[in-house]
Design an enzyme around this catalytic site. Structure first.
Site, PDB file in Angstrom:
ATOM      1  CB  CYS A 187      -0.976   0.062   1.236  1.00 24.55           C
ATOM      2  SG  CYS A 187      -2.133   1.515   1.252  1.00 24.55           S
ATOM      3  CB  CYS A 202      -0.683   2.446   3.923  1.00 29.21           C
ATOM      4  SG  CYS A 202      -2.250   2.024   3.311  1.00 29.21           S
ATOM      5  CG  ASP A 203       3.028   1.139   4.521  1.00 28.54           C
ATOM      6  OD1 ASP A 203       2.773   1.705   5.610  1.00 28.54           O
ATOM      7  OD2 ASP A 203       2.659   0.199   4.092  1.00 28.54           O
TER       8      ASP A 203
END
Ligand code: NDP
Length: 500
Positions: free
Chosen positions: A178, A181-182
């Protein structure tokens, strides 16, 4: 607001008594006649399949609108979000474990009246109405049928993995699936995106704005991505390069973080320094249950017709099961909310109101009081006091326990918010007592320990769901059981480990 709608619905029911399914989302032309529904104790206005972010958001909206709602949590309660150790894009939350977010969302739904069943759905019949769902209690070994006027399918998706050495070891330590997300952790770093589909292109585009360099690793000599314009835009970026006909074969690291990747093409093998590996190699939506009942796309995702409506009137979908594109907790929550509002409109058009449920509802196989906010059926204290199961609350205690035992070990990984864990607990405790001469047993709450450090220590793979029983011998994981299993099958495995 809901009461007002209900009043109108009653009038509608009186005059029409039936609802033409094609009024919602222009799907199948079916006539749903509420007047013919026998509201017995197993008939519910809405059953939500799946206890992830989409399912529980939907349940929250429904129960707060006074629509009695059942949630079938499924084999991985908490869904994909519960597996994430650090969520930094949930609105209003700086950084929290996904399990914590799921726990409060679930508590909220239970607080406002959602009923949670721990049984698993084994099959659905969406060609009859009310829809019929076969639900199976693995512990009791019983199956029963529940009926639903409407349903929301929120069963999520399983991301694909490369299955290469180091992938699981460095999961969350540079390896992820992701970028949104990261990606924030990759500022000024060199990262790889694996895959040649639209997701890979989008992940690379996102990361190119953050990382120093993005290397796309594509296993064929072309991209599969449909959006050629976007693909060309991304490939033209100065910090994006592509390696065609190339495979990532191993992730290397220094124990704390990944540092290098082994790459292979038809002529050469190399080992190069990278800081991040982003997998964009597709996912498998959990649609096996509805594959013959709902329209799916070529990748198995549920096709949405209008908002969250599916090809069958009264059946809605939300979350990753119908979203190959965004796959975010927030978009799943949004889908769950929209599905709930559409369910309300559907029930309203049908002429349903909650007073029709005059029959007492069937008592769930695990009472709702087993939900986290209420007294638990099997209090942790009981396990603590039980001499057969040690309660371990930190990694140091786990390490010591593993080192001190001369017998094989079974560790029950569970979570406070996990209903199947609560069902497993008494069986585990009984078997731990019965096999105490041959096996040492312990229980660990995954929200209190570093699970990755635990599995790393015993040479096991990443834990991707609870309950999970880790079977450990001579300090090494020799097997594991995931999910709620029948007591006799559990005992079979206890016997094998005790005799080994
Ligand atoms: P896809 O299945 O389309 O693509 C997966 C990619 O990963 C392929 O290039 C595949 O290679 C590669 N791959 C699969 N397994 C491996 C492996 N083990 N090692 C290396 N490479 C591997 O998945 P996406 O998530 O990209 O897309 C799914 C669907 O969602 C598609 O329909 C897509 O169009 C859609 N989508 C649409 C978006 C939009 O904005 N409109 C955005 C994102 C997705 P190979 O080609 O060799 O099989």
């Amino acid at each position: 607001m809901y009461k007002k709608i209900v009043t109108c619905s009653l009038v509608l029911t009186f005059f029409s008594g039936c609802f033409q399914a094609d009024q919602v989302g222009k799907q199948t032309k079916r006539s749903y006649q509420l007047a013919q529904v026998a509201f017995d104790a197993t008939t519910y206005p809405v059953v939500v399949l799946g206890g992830g972010i989409a399912g529980f958001t939907a349940a929250n909206y429904l129960v707060q609108a006074n629509v009695p709602t059942v949630v079938l949590e499924g084999p991985k309660p908490g869904g994909a979000l519960a597996q994430s150790p650090s969520v930094r894009n949930w609105p209003g939350v700086l950084d929290a474990p996904g399990a914590d977010i799921m726990k409060s969302l679930r508590e909220q739904a239970v607080h406002y009246g959602a009923t949670i069943f721990s049984e698993s759905v084994t099959s659905v019949r969406l060609d009859v109405w009310p829809f019929e769902l076969d639900v199976h209690d693995v512990v009791a070994g019983t199956t029963r049928v529940i009926k639903a006027l409407s349903t929301i399918v929120a069963t999520g998706a399983e991301p694909n993995y490369l299955g290469i050495p180091g992938e699981q070891e460095f999961w969350g330590k540079g390896v992820t699936n992701c970028a949104v997300c990261d990606g924030g952790l990759c500022k000024g770093k060199d990262v790889v995106v694996v895959g040649g589909g639209d997701s890979a292109v989008l992940e690379a585009a996102y990361l190119a704005g953050i990382a120093r360099s993005v290397t796309l690793v594509v296993r064929k000599d072309y991209f599969r991505a449909n959006d050629k314009k976007k693909r060309d835009q991304v490939l033209a970026l100065p910090n994006v390069t592509v390696l065609y006909n190339t495979r990532v074969t191993q992730v290397h690291g220094d124990g704390k973080h990944m540092t290098h990747l082994s790459l292979e093409n038809d002529t050469a093998k190399t080992k190069r320094a990278f800081d991040g590996l982003f997998l964009a190699i597709g996912a498998r939506p959990n649609t096996a249950l509805v594959a013959n009942a709902l329209e799916l796309d070529a990748h198995g995702y549920i096709v949405l017709k209008s908002g969250q409506a599916t090809s069958v009137a009264g059946v809605f979908a939300a979350g990753d099961v119908c979203d190959p594109v965004y796959k975010q907790a927030v978009t799943s929550a949004g889908g769950g909310c929209a599905a709930a509002l559409q369910v309300q409109a559907f029930l309203d058009d049908l002429g349903f109101n909650a007073q029709m449920l005059t029959q007492p509802k069937a008592v769930p196989s695990v009472p709702v009081s087993a939900a986290p906010s209420a007294p638990r059926a099997v209090p942790v204290q009981a396990v603590d006091a039980g001499p057969a199961v040690a309660l371990l609350n930190d990694n140091q205690a786990i390490t010591q326990f593993i080192q001190q035992q001369s017998k094989p070990i079974i560790i029950d990984l569970s979570a406070e918010w996990c209903m199947p864990c609560k069902r497993l607990a008494p069986i585990f405790e009984t078997l731990a007592g019965k096999y105490r001469d041959g096996i040492s047993c312990a229980k660990v709450d995954i929200n209190k320990v570093d699970v990755q450090a635990l599995t790393d220590a015993v040479g096991g793979e990443v834990v991707d769901g609870v309950p999970t029983l880790l079977f450990i011998k001579d300090g090494k994981e020799v097997g594991r059981l995931v999910g709620l299993l029948p007591a006799d099958e559990l005992e079979k495995n206890f016997k094998i480990l005790a005799g080994s």
